[in-house]
Design an enzyme around this catalytic site. Structure first.
Site, PDB file in Angstrom:
ATOM      1  N   ASP A  82       0.845  -1.199   0.000  1.00 31.09           N
ATOM      2  CA  ASP A  82       0.000   0.000   0.000  1.00 31.09           C
ATOM      3  C   ASP A  82       0.880   1.249   0.000  1.00 31.09           C
ATOM      4  O   ASP A  82       2.028   1.207   0.437  1.00 31.09           O
ATOM      5  CB  ASP A  82      -0.869   0.046   1.272  1.00 31.09           C
ATOM      6  CG  ASP A  82      -2.022  -0.950   1.239  1.00 31.09           C
ATOM      7  OD1 ASP A  82      -2.308  -1.537   0.188  1.00 31.09           O
ATOM      8  OD2 ASP A  82      -2.651  -1.130   2.312  1.00 31.09           O
TER       9      ASP A  82
ATOM     10  N   GLN B  68      -0.618   7.094  -6.334  1.00 40.15           N
ATOM     11  CA  GLN B  68      -1.766   7.964  -6.019  1.00 40.15           C
ATOM     12  C   GLN B  68      -1.852   9.109  -7.039  1.00 40.15           C
ATOM     13  O   GLN B  68      -0.896   9.874  -7.179  1.00 40.15           O
ATOM     14  CB  GLN B  68      -1.570   8.555  -4.613  1.00 40.15           C
ATOM     15  CG  GLN B  68      -1.512   7.503  -3.508  1.00 40.15           C
ATOM     16  CD  GLN B  68      -0.657   7.941  -2.328  1.00 40.15           C
ATOM     17  OE1 GLN B  68       0.374   8.606  -2.511  1.00 40.15           O
ATOM     18  NE2 GLN B  68      -1.049   7.567  -1.125  1.00 40.15           N
TER      19      GLN B  68
ATOM     20  N   ARG C 287      -1.223  -0.635  -8.539  1.00 37.81           N
ATOM     21  CA  ARG C 287      -2.630  -0.309  -8.225  1.00 37.81           C
ATOM     22  C   ARG C 287      -2.730   1.213  -8.279  1.00 37.81           C
ATOM     23  O   ARG C 287      -1.977   1.910  -7.589  1.00 37.81           O
ATOM     24  CB  ARG C 287      -2.992  -0.805  -6.828  1.00 37.81           C
ATOM     25  CG  ARG C 287      -4.386  -0.320  -6.366  1.00 37.81           C
ATOM     26  CD  ARG C 287      -4.550  -0.353  -4.848  1.00 37.81           C
ATOM     27  NE  ARG C 287      -4.628  -1.687  -4.307  1.00 37.81           N
ATOM     28  CZ  ARG C 287      -4.269  -1.986  -3.052  1.00 37.81           C
ATOM     29  NH1 ARG C 287      -3.773  -1.056  -2.249  1.00 37.81           N
ATOM     30  NH2 ARG C 287      -4.377  -3.223  -2.616  1.00 37.81           N
TER      31      ARG C 287
ATOM     32  N   GLY D  79      -5.793   8.579  -3.770  1.00 31.75           N
ATOM     33  CA  GLY D  79      -4.964   8.990  -2.620  1.00 31.75           C
ATOM     34  C   GLY D  79      -5.851   9.375  -1.453  1.00 31.75           C
ATOM     35  O   GLY D  79      -6.838  10.093  -1.638  1.00 31.75           O
TER      36      GLY D  79
ATOM     37  N   LYS E  67     -10.639  18.311  -6.938  1.00 34.62           N
ATOM     38  CA  LYS E  67     -11.085  17.004  -7.426  1.00 34.62           C
ATOM     39  C   LYS E  67     -10.900  16.891  -8.940  1.00 34.62           C
ATOM     40  O   LYS E  67     -10.486  15.849  -9.453  1.00 34.62           O
ATOM     41  CB  LYS E  67     -12.548  16.777  -7.024  1.00 34.62           C
ATOM     42  CG  LYS E  67     -13.123  15.472  -7.576  1.00 34.62           C
ATOM     43  CD  LYS E  67     -14.509  15.179  -7.044  1.00 34.62           C
ATOM     44  CE  LYS E  67     -15.280  14.147  -7.880  1.00 34.62           C
ATOM     45  NZ  LYS E  67     -14.671  12.831  -8.000  1.00 34.62           N
TER      46      LYS E  67
ATOM     47  N   HIS F 265     -14.066   3.941  -6.593  1.00 37.59           N
ATOM     48  CA  HIS F 265     -15.520   3.733  -6.551  1.00 37.59           C
ATOM     49  C   HIS F 265     -16.210   4.779  -7.412  1.00 37.59           C
ATOM     50  O   HIS F 265     -17.432   4.887  -7.392  1.00 37.59           O
ATOM     51  CB  HIS F 265     -16.036   3.849  -5.115  1.00 37.59           C
ATOM     52  CG  HIS F 265     -15.185   3.143  -4.124  1.00 37.59           C
ATOM     53  ND1 HIS F 265     -14.128   3.749  -3.487  1.00 37.59           N
ATOM     54  CD2 HIS F 265     -15.194   1.862  -3.706  1.00 37.59           C
ATOM     55  CE1 HIS F 265     -13.526   2.882  -2.699  1.00 37.59           C
ATOM     56  NE2 HIS F 265     -14.149   1.730  -2.817  1.00 37.59           N
TER      57      HIS F 265
ATOM     58  N   ARG G  96     -10.060   7.484   7.867  1.00 35.94           N
ATOM     59  CA  ARG G  96      -9.852   7.918   6.474  1.00 35.94           C
ATOM     60  C   ARG G  96     -11.118   7.684   5.652  1.00 35.94           C
ATOM     61  O   ARG G  96     -11.470   8.496   4.803  1.00 35.94           O
ATOM     62  CB  ARG G  96      -8.653   7.189   5.842  1.00 35.94           C
ATOM     63  CG  ARG G  96      -7.309   7.689   6.339  1.00 35.94           C
ATOM     64  CD  ARG G  96      -6.175   7.254   5.441  1.00 35.94           C
ATOM     65  NE  ARG G  96      -5.875   5.840   5.530  1.00 35.94           N
ATOM     66  CZ  ARG G  96      -5.108   5.272   6.461  1.00 35.94           C
ATOM     67  NH1 ARG G  96      -4.543   6.020   7.403  1.00 35.94           N
ATOM     68  NH2 ARG G  96      -4.873   3.981   6.456  1.00 35.94           N
ATOM     69  N   ARG G  97     -11.816   6.594   5.915  1.00 30.93           N
ATOM     70  CA  ARG G  97     -13.069   6.316   5.181  1.00 30.93           C
ATOM     71  C   ARG G  97     -14.144   7.349   5.529  1.00 30.93           C
ATOM     72  O   ARG G  97     -14.890   7.786   4.671  1.00 30.93           O
ATOM     73  CB  ARG G  97     -13.595   4.897   5.489  1.00 30.93           C
ATOM     74  CG  ARG G  97     -12.637   3.767   5.195  1.00 30.93           C
ATOM     75  CD  ARG G  97     -12.321   3.554   3.730  1.00 30.93           C
ATOM     76  NE  ARG G  97     -11.400   4.422   3.077  1.00 30.93           N
ATOM     77  CZ  ARG G  97     -10.053   4.333   3.051  1.00 30.93           C
ATOM     78  NH1 ARG G  97      -9.454   3.392   3.695  1.00 30.93           N
ATOM     79  NH2 ARG G  97      -9.322   5.200   2.369  1.00 30.93           N
TER      80      ARG G  97
HETATM   81  C1  LIG Z   1      -8.678  -1.350  -3.328  1.00 28.98           C
HETATM   82  C2  LIG Z   1      -8.251   0.004  -2.843  1.00 28.98           C
HETATM   83  C3  LIG Z   1      -7.013   0.150  -2.267  1.00 28.98           C
HETATM   84  C4  LIG Z   1      -6.572   1.409  -1.839  1.00 28.98           C
HETATM   85  N1  LIG Z   1      -5.286   1.571  -1.387  1.00 28.98           N
HETATM   86  C5  LIG Z   1      -4.840   2.813  -1.096  1.00 28.98           C
HETATM   87  C6  LIG Z   1      -3.484   3.058  -0.769  1.00 28.98           C
HETATM   88  O1  LIG Z   1      -2.644   2.149  -0.734  1.00 28.98           O
HETATM   89  N2  LIG Z   1      -3.104   4.329  -0.485  1.00 28.98           N
HETATM   90  C7  LIG Z   1      -3.998   5.388  -0.535  1.00 28.98           C
HETATM   91  O2  LIG Z   1      -3.593   6.534  -0.303  1.00 28.98           O
HETATM   92  N3  LIG Z   1      -5.286   5.180  -0.821  1.00 28.98           N
HETATM   93  C8  LIG Z   1      -5.736   3.927  -1.117  1.00 28.98           C
HETATM   94  N4  LIG Z   1      -7.055   3.749  -1.432  1.00 28.98           N
HETATM   95  C9  LIG Z   1      -8.038   4.844  -1.191  1.00 28.98           C
HETATM   96  C10 LIG Z   1      -8.118   5.817  -2.333  1.00 28.98           C
HETATM   97  O3  LIG Z   1      -6.938   6.576  -2.420  1.00 28.98           O
HETATM   98  C11 LIG Z   1      -9.310   6.781  -2.163  1.00 28.98           C
HETATM   99  O4  LIG Z   1      -9.123   7.515  -0.992  1.00 28.98           O
HETATM  100  C12 LIG Z   1     -10.663   6.098  -2.087  1.00 28.98           C
HETATM  101  O5  LIG Z   1     -10.745   5.007  -2.957  1.00 28.98           O
HETATM  102  C13 LIG Z   1     -11.783   7.105  -2.475  1.00 28.98           C
HETATM  103  O6  LIG Z   1     -11.574   7.578  -3.771  1.00 28.98           O
HETATM  104  P1  LIG Z   1     -12.435   7.140  -5.049  1.00 28.98           P
HETATM  105  O7  LIG Z   1     -11.506   6.813  -6.154  1.00 28.98           O
HETATM  106  O8  LIG Z   1     -13.375   6.065  -4.701  1.00 28.98           O
HETATM  107  O9  LIG Z   1     -13.162   8.460  -5.534  1.00 28.98           O
HETATM  108  P2  LIG Z   1     -13.969   9.611  -4.774  1.00 28.98           P
HETATM  109  O10 LIG Z   1     -14.083  10.733  -5.761  1.00 28.98           O
HETATM  110  O11 LIG Z   1     -13.391   9.898  -3.431  1.00 28.98           O
HETATM  111  O12 LIG Z   1     -15.377   8.937  -4.553  1.00 28.98           O
HETATM  112  C14 LIG Z   1     -16.240   8.576  -5.621  1.00 28.98           C
HETATM  113  C15 LIG Z   1     -17.508   7.963  -5.073  1.00 28.98           C
HETATM  114  O13 LIG Z   1     -17.173   6.726  -4.415  1.00 28.98           O
HETATM  115  C16 LIG Z   1     -17.942   6.552  -3.250  1.00 28.98           C
HETATM  116  N5  LIG Z   1     -17.060   6.573  -2.068  1.00 28.98           N
HETATM  117  C17 LIG Z   1     -15.733   6.910  -2.040  1.00 28.98           C
HETATM  118  N6  LIG Z   1     -15.236   6.786  -0.792  1.00 28.98           N
HETATM  119  C18 LIG Z   1     -16.250   6.372  -0.018  1.00 28.98           C
HETATM  120  C19 LIG Z   1     -16.376   6.055   1.366  1.00 28.98           C
HETATM  121  N7  LIG Z   1     -15.344   6.150   2.211  1.00 28.98           N
HETATM  122  N8  LIG Z   1     -17.580   5.658   1.827  1.00 28.98           N
HETATM  123  C20 LIG Z   1     -18.639   5.540   0.996  1.00 28.98           C
HETATM  124  N9  LIG Z   1     -18.594   5.831  -0.329  1.00 28.98           N
HETATM  125  C21 LIG Z   1     -17.419   6.236  -0.826  1.00 28.98           C
HETATM  126  C22 LIG Z   1     -18.934   7.700  -3.215  1.00 28.98           C
HETATM  127  O14 LIG Z   1     -20.083   7.277  -3.895  1.00 28.98           O
HETATM  128  C23 LIG Z   1     -18.200   8.773  -3.984  1.00 28.98           C
HETATM  129  O15 LIG Z   1     -19.073   9.728  -4.527  1.00 28.98           O
HETATM  130  C24 LIG Z   1      -7.477   2.516  -1.919  1.00 28.98           C
HETATM  131  C25 LIG Z   1      -8.725   2.354  -2.510  1.00 28.98           C
HETATM  132  C26 LIG Z   1      -9.117   1.141  -2.983  1.00 28.98           C
HETATM  133  C27 LIG Z   1     -10.454   1.022  -3.648  1.00 28.98           C
END
Ligand SMILES: Cc1cc2nc3c(=O)[nH]c(=O)nc-3n(C[C@H](O)[C@H](O)[C@H](O)COP(=O)(O)OP(=O)(O)OC[C@H]3O[C@@H](n4cnc5c(N)ncnc54)[C@H](O)[C@@H]3O)c2cc1C
Length: 313
Positions: A136, A166, A187, A191, A204, A230, A291-292
Site C-alpha cells: 500500500d 496515487q 494499483r 490517494g 477534485k 468507486h 480515512r473512510r
Molecule cells: C482497493 C483500494 C485500495 C486502496 N489503497 C490505497 C493506498 O494504498 N493508499 C492510498 O492513499 N489510498 C488507497 N485507497 C483509497 C483511495 O486513495 C481513495 O481515498 C478512495 O478510494 C476514495 O476515492 P475514489 O476513487 O473512490 O473516488 P472519490 O471521488 O473519493 O469517490 C467517488 C464515489 O465513491 C464513493 N465513495 C468513495 N469513498 C467512499 C467512502 N469512504 N464511503 C462511501 N462511499 C465512498 C462515493 O459514492 C463517492 O461519490 C485505496 C482504494 C481502494 C479502492
C-alpha cells in the site's frame, strides 16, 4: 473545498487518543457495530469468513492486516510474524492468495534495513505459497522510501509484489513511468491522505484528470494494472479506453474497498471484469476507519444510526 476540509478534520481526529479509546470499545463489539461496515473483524478468522462471502458473490479479495506507524523494531517484527501466520491460515482456508500491507507496519519509521528484512520474510513465505503481495502507499512523506524499498526487493528478484500510485501526487506521472519501466504491477488510486499543495493536487477535477491520464498509461504500457476507485466517472473512462484499445476485460482489474459500493462491485463482476475487494481486518482499525469517514462525511450518519440502533437493542 469541503472535501479538503473534511479530510483535514478527520485526519486531526484520527490522532485523538480519547476518540480512539471510545471507538475501539464500541466500534466492533457485535456484528452490527458501526466499524464492521468497513472492517471485516479483528481476527484473521473473521476476515477469512468475510472473504468467503465476498468470493461467493463472484469477486476476488486481497486481505489486509491493519496497522501502520509502528515505532519499535520489536513491533515491526511482530507485524511481520503476524503476516506469516496469516499467510498460513489463508492458504489452509482456500480463499484468494492475495494480501496488502503497509511498510510503516514493517519498520519504515525505524530504518530501511529492518523494513527490507521483514518484507523479505513475508515475500519468501508468500512466494512459496503463490501469494501476491501489494505494498500500500501511505502519505507523501513515505512515497520515495516505499518505491525505493520496492525497487530493492524487485532487484533482488522478487516478482510476487506490486505497489500503489496515487493520482493526487504531482510526482506520480514520473513514478508510473518508473514502474512501467520495471514491469511492476501498479494499483492506481486517487490517494487518501491530507497532503500539502506543493505535493498534491487539491481540486477534485485535477485529481480526476491525473487519474485518467495515469490509467491510460498503465492500461497501454503497464503490467496487469489494478484500477482502484468507486468513482463511476473513473470507471466509465477506464472501460471506454479499454474498449477503444480493444483490451480484453482480463487485461486489468478493478478494485474497491470492503463495504463501499457493493452494488457496483457485483455489477462490474457480472459484466466480466475481474473485481478485487480490499478486505481490512485487525485491532488497529481506527486510522483506516477515520480515512473512510473523511472521504465521505455522509458516512457519519451511518455511524450515528448504528450506534443509536445498538443502544436501543
Ligand atoms: C482497493 C483500494 C485500495 C486502496 N489503497 C490505497 C493506498 O494504498 N493508499 C492510498 O492513499 N489510498 C488507497 N485507497 C483509497 C483511495 O486513495 C481513495 O481515498 C478512495 O478510494 C476514495 O476515492 P475514489 O476513487 O473512490 O473516488 P472519490 O471521488 O473519493 O469517490 C467517488 C464515489 O465513491 C464513493 N465513495 C468513495 N469513498 C467512499 C467512502 N469512504 N464511503 C462511501 N462511499 C465512498 C462515493 O459514492 C463517492 O461519490 C485505496 C482504494 C481502494 C479502492
Amino acid at each position: 473545498m469541503l472535501a479538503a476540509l473534511s479530510k483535514a478534520a478527520f485526519s486531526m481526529l484520527a490522532g485523538s487518543a480519547t476518540l480512539k479509546k471510545i471507538a475501539s470499545r464500541y466500534g466492533m463489539r457485535s456484528s452490527g457495530s458501526f466499524a464492521r461496515r468497513f472492517i471485516a473483524g479483528e481476527t484473521v478468522e473473521e476476515a477469512i469468513e468475510a472473504a468467503r462471502v465476498v468470493e461467493r458473490a463472484g469477486l476476488l479479495v486481497t486481505l489486509d492486516l491493519l496497522g501502520e506507524s509502528v515505532a519499535s523494531t520489536a513491533g515491526a517484527g511482530e507485524a511481520a510474524q503476524a503476516y506469516l501466520s496469516m499467510i498460513g491460515k489463508i492458504e489452509a482456508s482456500g480463499v484468494g492468495r492475495n494480501i496488502s500491507l503497509k511498510l510503516t507496519q514493517l519498520g519504515l519509521d525505524i530504518d530501511r534495513a529492518t523494513t527490507i528484512d521483514n518484507l523479505r520474510r513475508i515475500l519468501d513465505a508468500a512466494a512459496k505459497a503463490n501469494f501476491f503481495v501489494r505494498i500500500d502507499m501511505e502519505s507523501s512523506a513515505y512515497t520515495e522510501a516505499t518505491l525505493a524499498t520496492f525497487e530493492t526487493v524487485w532487484n533482488i528478484g522478487y516478482r510476487n509484489a506490486g505497489v500503489v500510485i496515487q493520482s493526487y501526487l504531482r510526482r506520480s506521472a514520473a513514478d508510473v513511468e518508473r514502474m512501467i519501466a520495471l514491469g511492476a504491477r501498479v494499483r492506481l488510486v486517487k490517494g487518501a491522505y491530507r497532503e500539502p499543495k506543493d505535493a498534491a493536487f487539491q481540486k477534485k477535477s485535477e485529481v480526476d484528470a491525473a487519474f485518467v491520464e495515469l490509467m491510460r498509461r498503465l492500461l497501454q504500457h503497464g503490467t496487469y494494472p489494478a484500477i482502484a476507485t468507486h468513482d463511476p466517472a473513473m470507471i466509465a473512462e477506464t472501460r471506454a479506453f479499454a474498449a477503444a484499445q480493444k483490451l480484453p476485460p482480463n487485461a486489468f482489474e478493478f478494485q474497491m474497498l470492503y463495504g463501499i459500493r457493493r452494488d457496483l462491485q457485483t455489477q462490474l463482476a457480472a459484466q466480466g471484469f475481474p473485481m478485487r475487494v480490499y478486505v481490512p481486518f485487525g485491532k488497529e482499525w481506527f486510522p483506516y476507519f477515520m480515512r473512510r469517514l473523511g472521504e465521505r462525511p455522509a458516512n457519519i450518519g451511518f455511524v450515528v444510526r448504528s450506534v443509536l440502533g445498538e443502544r436501543r437493542s
